[in-house]
Design an enzyme around this catalytic site. Structure first.
Site, PDB file in Angstrom:
ATOM      1  N   ASN A   1      -3.291   7.731  -3.390  1.00 39.32           N
ATOM      2  CA  ASN A   1      -2.677   6.784  -2.574  1.00 39.32           C
ATOM      3  C   ASN A   1      -1.538   7.088  -1.937  1.00 39.32           C
ATOM      4  O   ASN A   1      -0.802   6.115  -1.413  1.00 39.32           O
ATOM      5  CB  ASN A   1      -2.896   5.445  -3.254  1.00 39.32           C
ATOM      6  CG  ASN A   1      -4.245   5.128  -3.816  1.00 39.32           C
ATOM      7  OD1 ASN A   1      -4.379   5.024  -4.995  1.00 39.32           O
ATOM      8  ND2 ASN A   1      -5.248   5.071  -3.187  1.00 39.32           N
TER       9      ASN A   1
ATOM     10  N   SER B   1     -10.003   4.203  -0.829  1.00 40.90           N
ATOM     11  CA  SER B   1      -9.513   4.295   0.296  1.00 40.90           C
ATOM     12  C   SER B   1      -8.426   5.201   0.326  1.00 40.90           C
ATOM     13  O   SER B   1      -7.322   4.695   0.460  1.00 40.90           O
ATOM     14  CB  SER B   1      -8.977   2.962   1.110  1.00 40.90           C
ATOM     15  OG  SER B   1      -8.263   2.271   0.251  1.00 40.90           O
TER      16      SER B   1
ATOM     17  N   LEU C   1       2.947   5.176   1.149  1.00 45.72           N
ATOM     18  CA  LEU C   1       2.130   4.659   0.210  1.00 45.72           C
ATOM     19  C   LEU C   1       0.880   3.833   1.033  1.00 45.72           C
ATOM     20  O   LEU C   1       1.148   3.117   2.023  1.00 45.72           O
ATOM     21  CB  LEU C   1       2.794   3.702  -0.787  1.00 45.72           C
ATOM     22  CG  LEU C   1       3.412   4.375  -1.994  1.00 45.72           C
ATOM     23  CD1 LEU C   1       4.789   3.934  -1.786  1.00 45.72           C
ATOM     24  CD2 LEU C   1       2.774   4.044  -2.917  1.00 45.72           C
ATOM     25  N   CYS C   2      -0.447   3.791   0.302  1.00 46.40           N
ATOM     26  CA  CYS C   2      -1.427   3.166   0.702  1.00 46.40           C
ATOM     27  C   CYS C   2      -1.597   2.162  -0.473  1.00 46.40           C
ATOM     28  O   CYS C   2      -2.300   2.657  -1.640  1.00 46.40           O
ATOM     29  CB  CYS C   2      -2.483   3.760   0.967  1.00 46.40           C
ATOM     30  SG  CYS C   2      -4.020   2.896   1.379  1.00 46.40           S
ATOM     31  N   LEU C   3      -1.126   0.979  -0.425  1.00 44.61           N
ATOM     32  CA  LEU C   3      -1.085   0.066  -1.662  1.00 44.61           C
ATOM     33  C   LEU C   3      -1.361  -1.303  -1.024  1.00 44.61           C
ATOM     34  O   LEU C   3      -0.350  -1.812  -0.063  1.00 44.61           O
ATOM     35  CB  LEU C   3       0.250  -0.125  -2.385  1.00 44.61           C
ATOM     36  CG  LEU C   3       0.490  -0.915  -3.450  1.00 44.61           C
ATOM     37  CD1 LEU C   3      -0.615  -0.714  -4.491  1.00 44.61           C
ATOM     38  CD2 LEU C   3       1.786  -0.844  -4.121  1.00 44.61           C
TER      39      LEU C   3
END
EC number: 2.3.2.23
Length: 168
Positions: free
Chosen positions: A80, A120, A87-89
Protein backbone atom coordinates in the site's frame (compact mmCIF):
# COMPACT_ATOMS: atom_id res chain seq x y z
CA UNK A 1 -2.20 34.52 12.86
CA UNK A 2 -3.83 31.49 14.41
CA UNK A 3 -6.27 29.63 12.20
CA UNK A 4 -8.62 26.76 13.11
CA UNK A 5 -6.27 24.30 11.38
CA UNK A 6 -3.22 25.59 13.27
CA UNK A 7 -5.06 25.53 16.61
CA UNK A 8 -6.16 21.95 15.96
CA UNK A 9 -2.62 20.92 15.00
CA UNK A 10 -1.26 22.43 18.20
CA UNK A 11 -3.84 20.40 20.16
CA UNK A 12 -2.76 17.29 18.24
CA UNK A 13 0.87 18.06 19.10
CA UNK A 14 0.08 18.50 22.81
CA UNK A 15 -1.77 15.19 22.77
CA UNK A 16 1.22 13.49 21.09
CA UNK A 17 3.56 14.91 23.73
CA UNK A 18 1.36 13.88 26.65
CA UNK A 19 0.19 10.47 25.45
CA UNK A 20 2.00 9.25 22.34
CA UNK A 21 0.98 5.78 21.21
CA UNK A 22 3.68 3.14 21.44
CA UNK A 23 6.02 3.09 18.46
CA UNK A 24 5.06 6.41 16.89
CA UNK A 25 6.26 9.97 17.32
CA UNK A 26 5.61 13.20 15.46
CA UNK A 27 6.18 16.90 15.76
CA UNK A 28 5.71 19.96 13.60
CA UNK A 29 8.70 21.62 11.99
CA UNK A 30 10.01 24.43 14.23
CA UNK A 31 8.95 27.14 11.78
CA UNK A 32 5.82 25.56 10.26
CA UNK A 33 3.07 23.82 12.23
CA UNK A 34 1.50 22.72 8.92
CA UNK A 35 4.44 20.37 8.16
CA UNK A 36 5.30 17.50 10.48
CA UNK A 37 8.08 14.95 10.72
CA UNK A 38 7.02 11.57 12.05
CA UNK A 39 8.63 8.24 12.87
CA UNK A 40 6.97 4.85 13.03
CA UNK A 41 8.84 1.98 14.64
CA UNK A 42 8.06 -1.34 12.99
CA UNK A 43 5.72 -3.35 15.22
CA UNK A 44 7.08 -6.33 17.17
CA UNK A 45 6.52 -9.81 15.77
CA UNK A 46 6.14 -8.50 12.21
CA UNK A 47 8.61 -8.39 9.31
CA UNK A 48 8.86 -4.63 9.98
CA UNK A 49 10.02 -5.17 13.58
CA UNK A 50 12.65 -2.66 14.76
CA UNK A 51 12.53 -0.62 11.55
CA UNK A 52 12.67 3.15 11.95
CA UNK A 53 10.48 4.57 9.21
CA UNK A 54 10.31 8.31 8.70
CA UNK A 55 7.37 10.17 7.20
CA UNK A 56 6.31 13.69 6.33
CA UNK A 57 2.77 14.90 6.98
CA UNK A 58 1.58 18.01 5.10
CA UNK A 59 -1.56 19.74 6.33
CA UNK A 60 -3.48 22.56 4.72
CA UNK A 61 -5.91 25.12 6.12
CA UNK A 62 -8.84 22.74 5.60
CA UNK A 63 -7.55 20.32 8.28
CA UNK A 64 -9.26 18.56 10.07
CA UNK A 65 -12.01 18.58 7.44
CA UNK A 66 -9.49 17.39 4.85
CA UNK A 67 -6.79 14.76 5.51
CA UNK A 68 -3.09 15.56 5.34
CA UNK A 69 -0.87 14.24 2.60
CA UNK A 70 1.39 11.59 4.11
CA UNK A 71 4.56 10.27 2.55
CA UNK A 72 7.27 7.89 3.68
CA UNK A 73 10.70 9.42 3.24
CA UNK A 74 12.28 6.15 4.33
CA UNK A 75 12.46 3.39 1.76
CA UNK A 76 9.34 1.25 2.10
CA UNK A 77 8.45 -2.06 0.43
CA UNK A 78 4.75 -2.52 1.09
CA UNK A 79 1.65 -3.30 -0.99
CA UNK A 80 0.00 0.00 0.00
CA UNK A 81 2.96 2.34 -0.50
CA UNK A 82 3.78 3.80 -3.91
CA UNK A 83 7.40 4.05 -5.10
CA UNK A 84 7.14 7.79 -4.33
CA UNK A 85 6.48 6.97 -0.66
CA UNK A 86 2.85 8.07 -0.81
CA UNK A 87 0.32 5.84 0.91
CA UNK A 88 -2.83 4.18 -0.30
CA UNK A 89 -4.82 4.17 2.95
CA UNK A 90 -8.59 4.49 3.09
CA UNK A 91 -8.65 6.88 6.06
CA UNK A 92 -6.47 9.30 4.09
CA UNK A 93 -8.89 9.23 1.17
CA UNK A 94 -12.54 8.24 1.06
CA UNK A 95 -12.92 7.23 4.74
CA UNK A 96 -11.44 10.39 6.26
CA UNK A 97 -13.18 11.87 9.29
CA UNK A 98 -12.37 15.11 11.15
CA UNK A 99 -12.24 13.02 14.33
CA UNK A 100 -8.89 11.55 13.20
CA UNK A 101 -5.85 13.27 14.64
CA UNK A 102 -2.12 12.88 14.03
CA UNK A 103 -1.91 10.10 16.59
CA UNK A 104 -4.71 8.05 15.01
CA UNK A 105 -3.27 8.58 11.51
CA UNK A 106 0.12 7.23 12.59
CA UNK A 107 -1.32 4.25 14.49
CA UNK A 108 -3.43 3.39 11.42
CA UNK A 109 -0.31 3.45 9.25
CA UNK A 110 1.55 1.36 11.82
CA UNK A 111 -1.18 -1.30 11.80
CA UNK A 112 -1.30 -1.21 7.98
CA UNK A 113 2.35 -2.31 7.92
CA UNK A 114 1.45 -5.83 9.00
CA UNK A 115 -2.08 -5.92 7.63
CA UNK A 116 -1.91 -4.65 4.04
CA UNK A 117 -4.92 -4.19 1.83
CA UNK A 118 -3.91 -6.23 -1.21
CA UNK A 119 -7.21 -5.76 -3.03
CA UNK A 120 -6.11 -2.32 -4.28
CA UNK A 121 -2.32 -2.29 -4.15
CA UNK A 122 -0.12 0.74 -4.76
CA UNK A 123 2.89 -1.57 -5.21
CA UNK A 124 1.81 -4.55 -7.32
CA UNK A 125 5.14 -6.37 -6.89
CA UNK A 126 4.88 -6.18 -3.09
CA UNK A 127 1.24 -7.32 -3.20
CA UNK A 128 2.06 -10.30 -5.42
CA UNK A 129 4.97 -11.38 -3.22
CA UNK A 130 2.80 -10.93 -0.11
CA UNK A 131 0.08 -13.16 -1.63
CA UNK A 132 2.12 -15.78 -3.45
CA UNK A 133 5.68 -15.79 -2.10
CA UNK A 134 5.49 -14.65 1.52
CA UNK A 135 9.09 -15.62 2.37
CA UNK A 136 10.42 -13.42 -0.47
CA UNK A 137 8.16 -10.59 0.67
CA UNK A 138 9.50 -10.88 4.22
CA UNK A 139 13.08 -10.88 2.92
CA UNK A 140 12.47 -7.64 0.98
CA UNK A 141 10.79 -6.03 3.99
CA UNK A 142 13.72 -6.99 6.24
CA UNK A 143 16.04 -5.28 3.72
CA UNK A 144 14.06 -2.05 4.10
CA UNK A 145 14.25 -2.44 7.89
CA UNK A 146 18.04 -2.69 7.69
CA UNK A 147 18.16 0.28 5.30
CA UNK A 148 16.11 2.30 7.79
CA UNK A 149 18.91 1.84 10.32
CA UNK A 150 21.45 3.14 7.81
CA UNK A 151 19.32 6.25 7.26
CA UNK A 152 19.68 6.99 10.97
CA UNK A 153 23.48 6.65 10.67
CA UNK A 154 23.51 9.04 7.69
CA UNK A 155 21.59 11.64 9.70
CA UNK A 156 24.09 11.35 12.54
CA UNK A 157 26.97 11.72 10.06
CA UNK A 158 25.36 14.88 8.65
CA UNK A 159 24.95 16.26 12.20
CA UNK A 160 28.61 15.50 12.93
CA UNK A 161 29.64 17.26 9.70
CA UNK A 162 27.65 20.32 10.77
CA UNK A 163 29.32 20.23 14.20
CA UNK A 164 32.75 20.12 12.55
CA UNK A 165 31.83 23.03 10.28
CA UNK A 166 30.60 25.01 13.30
CA UNK A 167 33.84 24.33 15.18
CA UNK A 168 36.05 25.59 12.34
Amino acid sequence: MSTPAKRRLMRDFKRMQQDAPSGVSASPLPDNVMSWNAVIIGPADTPFEDGTFRLILQFDEQYPNKPPSVKFISEMFHPNVYASGELCLDILQNRWSPTYDVSSILTSIQSLLNDPNISSPANVEAANLYKDHRSQYIKRVRETVENSWNEDDEDEDEDEDEDIDDAE
